[in-house]
Design a protein around this motif. Structure first.
Motif, short mmCIF file in Angstrom:
data_model
loop_
_atom_site.label_atom_id
_atom_site.label_comp_id
_atom_site.label_asym_id
_atom_site.label_seq_id
_atom_site.Cartn_x
_atom_site.Cartn_y
_atom_site.Cartn_z
N ARG A 1 0.82 -1.19 0.00
CA ARG A 1 0.00 0.00 0.00
C ARG A 1 0.87 1.26 0.00
O ARG A 1 0.57 2.25 -0.64
CB ARG A 1 -0.92 0.01 1.23
CG ARG A 1 -2.11 -0.91 1.12
CD ARG A 1 -3.20 -0.30 0.25
NE ARG A 1 -3.71 0.90 0.85
CZ ARG A 1 -4.78 0.98 1.62
NH1 ARG A 1 -5.44 -0.13 1.91
NH2 ARG A 1 -5.19 2.12 2.11
N ALA A 2 1.97 1.21 0.72
CA ALA A 2 2.87 2.36 0.77
C ALA A 2 3.46 2.63 -0.61
O ALA A 2 3.54 3.77 -1.05
CB ALA A 2 3.98 2.11 1.79
N ASP A 3 3.87 1.56 -1.30
CA ASP A 3 4.43 1.75 -2.64
C ASP A 3 3.41 2.34 -3.58
O ASP A 3 3.75 3.10 -4.49
CB ASP A 3 4.91 0.40 -3.19
CG ASP A 3 6.19 -0.06 -2.50
OD1 ASP A 3 6.46 -1.27 -2.51
OD2 ASP A 3 6.88 0.81 -1.94
N ALA A 4 2.15 1.96 -3.38
CA ALA A 4 1.09 2.51 -4.25
C ALA A 4 0.72 3.91 -3.85
O ALA A 4 -0.12 4.54 -4.48
CB ALA A 4 -0.14 1.59 -4.18
N GLY A 5 1.34 4.41 -2.81
CA GLY A 5 1.06 5.80 -2.42
C GLY A 5 -0.16 5.94 -1.54
O GLY A 5 -0.64 7.03 -1.31
N ARG A 6 -0.70 4.80 -1.06
CA ARG A 6 -1.87 4.93 -0.18
C ARG A 6 -1.52 4.30 1.17
O ARG A 6 -1.88 3.18 1.46
CB ARG A 6 -3.07 4.21 -0.78
CG ARG A 6 -3.55 4.82 -2.09
CD ARG A 6 -4.76 4.08 -2.63
NE ARG A 6 -4.50 2.67 -2.80
CZ ARG A 6 -5.36 1.71 -2.41
NH1 ARG A 6 -6.49 2.04 -1.83
NH2 ARG A 6 -5.07 0.44 -2.61
N PRO A 7 -0.74 5.03 1.93
CA PRO A 7 -0.22 4.38 3.14
C PRO A 7 -1.31 4.03 4.13
O PRO A 7 -2.23 4.82 4.37
CB PRO A 7 0.74 5.44 3.72
CG PRO A 7 0.35 6.71 3.09
CD PRO A 7 -0.33 6.40 1.79
N VAL A 8 -1.17 2.85 4.70
CA VAL A 8 -2.12 2.40 5.70
C VAL A 8 -1.85 3.08 7.02
O VAL A 8 -2.73 3.32 7.83
CB VAL A 8 -2.00 0.86 5.88
CG1 VAL A 8 -2.81 0.40 7.07
CG2 VAL A 8 -2.45 0.17 4.62
N ILE A 9 -0.57 3.40 7.24
CA ILE A 9 -0.19 3.84 8.57
C ILE A 9 -0.25 5.36 8.74
O ILE A 9 0.14 5.88 9.76
CB ILE A 9 1.24 3.36 8.91
CG1 ILE A 9 2.26 4.13 8.07
CG2 ILE A 9 1.39 1.87 8.67
CD1 ILE A 9 3.66 3.93 8.60
N ALA B 1 14.82 5.90 0.66
CA ALA B 1 15.61 7.12 0.86
C ALA B 1 15.33 7.77 2.19
O ALA B 1 16.20 8.39 2.79
CB ALA B 1 15.34 8.10 -0.29
N ALA B 2 14.15 7.64 2.69
CA ALA B 2 13.84 8.31 3.96
C ALA B 2 13.88 7.33 5.11
O ALA B 2 13.49 7.65 6.22
CB ALA B 2 12.46 8.96 3.88
N GLU B 3 14.29 6.12 4.83
CA GLU B 3 14.35 5.07 5.85
C GLU B 3 12.99 4.80 6.46
O GLU B 3 12.88 4.53 7.64
CB GLU B 3 15.35 5.44 6.97
CG GLU B 3 16.80 5.39 6.55
CD GLU B 3 17.23 3.99 6.10
OE1 GLU B 3 18.24 3.90 5.41
OE2 GLU B 3 16.55 2.99 6.44
N HIS B 4 11.96 4.86 5.65
CA HIS B 4 10.64 4.49 6.15
C HIS B 4 10.44 3.00 6.00
O HIS B 4 10.78 2.42 4.96
CB HIS B 4 9.54 5.21 5.35
CG HIS B 4 9.39 6.64 5.78
ND1 HIS B 4 8.72 7.56 5.05
CD2 HIS B 4 9.81 7.28 6.90
CE1 HIS B 4 8.74 8.73 5.68
NE2 HIS B 4 9.40 8.58 6.79
N HIS B 5 9.87 2.40 7.01
CA HIS B 5 9.55 0.98 6.91
C HIS B 5 8.09 0.84 7.30
O HIS B 5 7.77 0.48 8.42
CB HIS B 5 10.40 0.15 7.87
CG HIS B 5 11.88 0.37 7.68
ND1 HIS B 5 12.56 1.38 8.30
CD2 HIS B 5 12.78 -0.31 6.93
CE1 HIS B 5 13.84 1.33 7.95
NE2 HIS B 5 14.00 0.33 7.12
N GLN B 6 7.23 1.17 6.33
CA GLN B 6 5.81 1.26 6.68
C GLN B 6 5.24 -0.09 7.07
O GLN B 6 4.38 -0.17 7.95
CB GLN B 6 5.04 1.83 5.50
CG GLN B 6 5.44 3.28 5.22
CD GLN B 6 4.34 4.06 4.56
OE1 GLN B 6 3.23 3.57 4.37
NE2 GLN B 6 4.64 5.28 4.17
N GLY B 7 5.72 -1.14 6.43
CA GLY B 7 5.23 -2.48 6.77
C GLY B 7 5.55 -2.81 8.22
O GLY B 7 4.71 -3.32 8.97
N MET B 8 6.76 -2.47 8.61
CA MET B 8 7.19 -2.75 9.97
C MET B 8 6.28 -2.02 10.96
O MET B 8 5.85 -2.59 11.96
CB MET B 8 8.64 -2.29 10.14
CG MET B 8 9.15 -2.43 11.55
SD MET B 8 10.75 -1.65 11.73
CE MET B 8 10.27 0.03 11.97
#
Lengths: 930, 127
Positions: free
Chosen positions: A28-36, A189-196
């Protein structure tokens, strides 16, 4: 039955679920629709603070210290009040400078120092290792205990277990693989780990539910509610002391204070907390919800700690069941299989959450701030020439994760038995607390220098190591115990647990006191004693003034670089796609069509590239790389100061300029208006002069022409001679009149006329005028009548001028009255404090279109095709000037073909003290002969 | 056979000036007609066909400029000499008059001698 394989399968199923959640969130984050992107998830992710230590250890501590377990949770709750100031500032700074980790933050603040970043990383790794081992211990112990269901058997001593069958090792390895899969699938690049983050939020819920479940079970299932449990505890002489707050904690007040402080700092500076609170934060506004959600979570997870602790003590009075295990053993002893499994999963959840986030954070630091700067400096490796370094970066991180977990296991084997879980955790807290002076000082005090931070960190860490880590090893037998009893080499003053004779404090308090003294003391002292480099100065401003300024430090750069070099540099670390995206974003922002047009490598652009790079490899490394690509000129501190001065001067100057230009505009507008007025007046003056010239020249022409004619021809007959001389005479008079009137007008208009204002009876003026004009009226056979009131009508006026007006009006009326049947009437009336005089004739009247103009200078009306009427055209104009000077009004009413009526009003003079002329005179009528 | 008397038209709204000019020109041997405004003047040009016109600029209705312009528009009147006699004496006004096609520009008050001499001169040239 709770057999081994059931437990294992359930565990893997749970881990699989976590992985699925993370995978989905990443997609979802890759698609630009972050869950978090939601404050609730943010707040739940913060609850990664509660690890297996909370899950098992709180009860363990409460069972021994009663309410003394609380300070560790009080700290974060108190910190919330300060979060808005501190955390928000840290957030803003991190976002703006693309900070990727705790070490990156410190390194960036102190002039992008790679050395400082490395030191922080090492301290963090060493400091957290005990904490990780704690998690491993908790999971492997709980597994072992559950395995023996339904019997309660405490796990064997660690040292007795051979390594390869040690559950803890396998747990470590499995967790390592899991973490690698979680956090190093690609570089962000921003060190985001949305899945985590999504998975962590989920596991926060799971552990809360598990704990609440067992809490409810113990309180309401085994006993009859809170009252029952506490009542029984109070009744038990061994447990009663636990209910009083201060007795329960070793060291009393001091301990409480230090423990609270410690946890306040931990909630900020634990690498995993920094990761979820700062790095993973998507929106500063989420902080607002977190400020009350997080304490709510803390309360919820701690409600049942005391009941479980007391329940455990009451249930296992012998003391042979480790209090840390009450959470698990109580449901076991009551034969609650499912609940026991749930509790185990809850504990597993808490442990894995901590391990995942902590090791990812640590591996990032190790990669960006420890290994990469070293590798980049080793020219031998020629890293500059490798086109794609992303693989290398990921590899370093993966190995770092494995290494950290194995180190955790190592500590577990070597020293894990020395303390209860809680104490192990506190050792790690004390380690990360060493970051506090450098970071908190760094964001509020511009004077903190790199050397100061370095000195403070090293000193604090040194004391920490000596007073906390060494004793742990000594107690586990790896170092001689005499170290603790008599100090190194027998020096009593340097006993690790009672430095300089300060005894009687519990170990943590003692360690904190000395380490903070060393840390803060050296930080402040060395900073004040030393100087800052230009880079430090700049970064200090950027950090401390983050809420005041808008842009980063792009101005402070001088050098040359080619956009192509910068592009390939960026591509090397974040891939070609990433570099393309970054360049496109920048070009869009500045309005350049890239790649059609070249981007200019100015200070702004280089700064942009550097921040993008920092997102991948940390600020210090990015600095090194950019510096190598762009041939930079070092800015000295003076130059930076000059630049700043210049900048502020420019701002002040431009304000002044703005003000001046606004004033100038206003003045110009005024001038323009005045100019227009002057031009208008000039034009009018020109018109007037040219008209006067014309009016003067015309009679002069006749006078001259006829004079010359008469002179040239003496033989002109008498009749003609008389005619011509008559014309000369008349024109001379006309000329004289005109000159007089022009002079008169000039005097009136320029204000130089003399006005002799006296009290004048209008009736007398009218009579005088009529008397003067009676002859000419008779000559033309036009009747002239006056209608005057019986009483005197007194005005304040110049009587000569008033006479002038009346003569003018009368002569006009005469001019336009038809001969023989003409009739002119003069009426004087009083009304509303004014006197009104009308002069009416029965001549041809005035056309409406001409009426507005007859009072203009040189205007005369009459039929356009007939001869010019005699007169100068100035009479009415002057009359109007005169009347208006006396405060009145002069106007005409006329219907074409029905005569004209000229009227003027004048204000009556105020009544005098004495009455004027008492006699009532009858209605006067004078009439000329008709 | 005596040469036909030259015809002169006088146009001015000041009756005294008209009188003076009429006297002067008649005495100089010209045939004279008079008009007191621009319309009248143009009508008389049409009907009387003078050889020379003396026109004032400041006249009610059509001004002297206009009369001059109209006269120069008609090819059959191009031969008529136009003398502007006017109180307007500024350079701009003089050049305006000359550019409109006047042959001579005289400012009031004028010298009677000079005026007659100028008229003689203008009417002597040509047939």
């Amino acid at each position: 039955m709770l057999q081994g394989w059931v437990i294992v399968v359930t565990s893997f199923a749970y881990l699989g679920l976590l992985f699925a959640i993370a995978y989905y969130a990443d997609k979802r984050a890759d698609a630009g629709r972050p869950v978090i992107a939601n404050p609730y998830i943010y707040s739940l992710s913060l609850a990664v603070y509660a690890t297996a230590w909370t899950f098992y250890g709180s009860v363990g501590r409460a069972a021994g210290d009663g309410i003394g377990f609380l300070p560790i949770y009080l700290g974060p709750t108190l910190m919330i009040a300060l979060w808005w100031i501190v955390l928000r500032k840290i957030l803003r700074i991190s976002k703006r400078n693309r900070i990727t980790s705790l070490a990156d933050f410190v390194a960036s603040r102190y002039g992008k120092s790679a050395l400082l970043g490395g030191v922080v990383t090492i301290i963090a790794v060493i400091g957290i290792i005990p904490y990780i081992s704690l998690q491993l211990k908790a999971v492997s112990n709980s597994f072992a205990i559950l395995l023996h269901y339904p019997e309660i058997v405490m796990p064997a001593k660690v040292a007795a277990q051979p390594v390869l069958t040690d559950t803890a090792l396998w747990v470590a390895l499995i967790l390592a693989l899991f973490t690698i899969a979680f956090g190093t699938r690609h570089l962000d690049a921003a060190e985001h780990h949305q899945g985590m983050v999504a998975a962590i939020a989920f596991e926060s819920l799971v552990k809360l539910l598990a704990f609440l479940a067992v809490g409810i079970f113990v309180t309401f299932g085994i006993y009859n509610g809170f009252g029952d449990v506490f009542g029984r505890a109070a009744a038990d002489p061994k447990l009663a002391p636990l209910l009083t707050p201060l007795e329960g904690v070793a060291g009393g007040y001091a301990s409480w204070v230090w423990l609270t402080i410690l946890s306040m700092l931990a909630i900020l500076f634990l690498p995993r907390q920094f990761q979820v609170a700062v790095i993973e934060n998507l929106d500063e506004k989420h902080l607002k919800k977190a400020i009350w959600l997080f304490p709510a979570y803390m309360v919820a997870i701690n409600i049942f700690v005391l009941p479980i602790a007391f329940g455990g003590r009451l249930h296992f009075p012998g003391g042979n069941v480790d209090a840390d295990t009450f959470v698990l053993t109580l449901p076991m002893v009551e034969r609650q299989e499912l609940l026991a499994l749930l509790v185990f999963i809850g504990g597993l959840s808490a442990a894995t959450g901590m391990v995942i986030v902590e090791t990812i954070a640590l591996s990032t630091m190790v990669c960006n701030d420890l290994v990469m700067p070293v590798l980049l400096r080793l020219k031998r490796l020629r890293l500059n020439e490798r086109p794609d370094l992303t693989g290398l970066l990921l590899g370093i991180r993966r190995w770092a994760i494995v290494a950290v977990l194995l180190l955790g296991y190592l500590y577990f084997r070597l020293a894990g038995e020395a303390y209860a879980l809680v104490s192990i955790g506190l050792i790690s807290f004390a380690a990360v607390a060493q970051f506090a002076p450098a970071i908190l000082g760094g964001i509020f005090w511009k004077g903190g220098t790199r050397r100061g931070a370095l000195a403070g960190l090293l000193a604090g860490f040194g004391v920490w190591f000596y007073t906390l880590l060494l004793p742990a090893f000594a107690r586990s037998g790896w170092l001689p115990i005499s170290l603790l009893e008599h100090g190194p080499f027998g020096i009593e003053l340097l006993k690790p647990l009672a430095l300089f004779g300060l005894a009687g404090l519990d170990q943590i308090t003692h360690a904190m006191l000395w380490s903070m003294i060393a840390n803060v003391g050296l930080y402040v002292g060395v900073s004040l004693a030393g100087t800052q480099s230009a880079a430090e100065h700049r970064q200090a401003s950027v950090f401390v003034d983050v809420f005041r300024s808008e842009s980063g430090g792009a101005r402070f750069w001088r050098g040359t670089a080619s956009p192509r070099d910068l592009y390939s540099l960026l591509a090397r670390f974040i891939g070609v796609a990433g570099a393309d995206a970054a360049f496109a974003e920048y070009a869009r922002a500045i309005g350049v069509k890239w790649p059609d047009e070249e981007l200019v490598a100015d200070a702004e652009f280089v700064h942009f590239v550097e921040t993008q790079l920092a997102g991948a490899i940390g600020a210090a490394s990015a600095r090194i790389m950019v510096a190598s690509v762009a041939k930079e000129e070092a800015l000295t501190l003076d130059e930076v100061g000059e630049l700043l001065d210049e900048a502020s001067q420019v701002v002040v100057y431009s304000h002044k300029l703005e003000q001046k230009s606004r004033e100038l505009e206003a003045a110009t507008a005024e001038l323009r208006a005045a100019n227009e007025r002057l031009k208008e007046l000039d034009r009018l003056k020109d018109d007037f002069i040219s008209t006067v010239t014309h009016e003067l020249r015309t009679p002069l022409t006749s006078i001259r022409a006829f004079s010359e004619i008469l002179l040239a021809d003496p033989k002109i007959d008498l009749a003609e001679r008389k005619k011509f001389l008559g014309i000369i005479t008349r024109e001379t008079e006309r000329l004289t009149r005109l000159i007089n009137q022009v002079l008169d007008l000039a005097k009136i208009e320029s204000g130089r006329a003399e006005w002799r204002i006296t009290r004048t009876d209008v009736r007398e003026i009218v009579n005088e005028a009529i008397a003067q004009m009676s002859q000419v009226f008779k000559d033309k056979a036009v009747a002239l009548n006056a209608h005057l009131p019986a009483r005197a009508v007194v005005v304040e006026a110049d009587s000569d001028r008033l006479l002038q007006v009346l003569l003018n009006l009368l002569s006009n009326a005469l001019k336009f009255s038809p001969a023989d049947r003409g009739r002119v009437d003069v009426t004087v009336r009083e009304s509303d404090g004014m006197v009104r005089v009308d002069v009416r004739d029965n001549g041809p009247g005035i056309r409406p279109e001409d009426q507005p103009f007859i009072f203009d200078k040189f205007r005369q009306v009459g039929d356009t095709l007939t001869a010019k009427p005699p007169g100068t055209g100035l009479g009415l104009h002057i009359s109007r000037q005169i009347i208006e000077h006396f405060g009145g009004r002069l106007w005409v009413e006329s219907e074409y073909g029905a005569g004209a009526r000229f009227s003027f009003t004048l204000p009556l003079a105020a009544a005098p003290a004495a009455q004027q002329g008492g006699k009532e005179e009858p209605w006067l009528q004078t009439s000329a002969r008709s | 056979m005596a040469a036909d008397k030259r015809k002169v038209l006088i146009a001015d709204d000041e009756p005294n000036i008209v009188t003076a000019l009429e006297f002067l020109l008649k005495r100089a041997g010209y045939d004279v007609r008079t008009a007191t405004n621009g319309e009248e003047a143009l009508a008389l040009v049409e009907s009387y066909l003078p050889d020379l016109v003396l026109i004032d600029i400041m006249m009610p209705g059509k001004s002297g400029y206009e009369v001059c312009q109209r006269m120069r528009e008609r090819p059959e009147w191009r031969h008529i000499k136009i003398v502007m006699v006017t109180a307007k004496g500024r350079e701009a006004e003089v050049s305006k008059g000359m550019s409109l096609g006047a042959d001579l520009y005289v400012t009031k008050p004028f010298s009677t001698q000079e005026l007659i001499a100028a008229v003689d001169r203008l009417l002597a040239v040509g047939a």
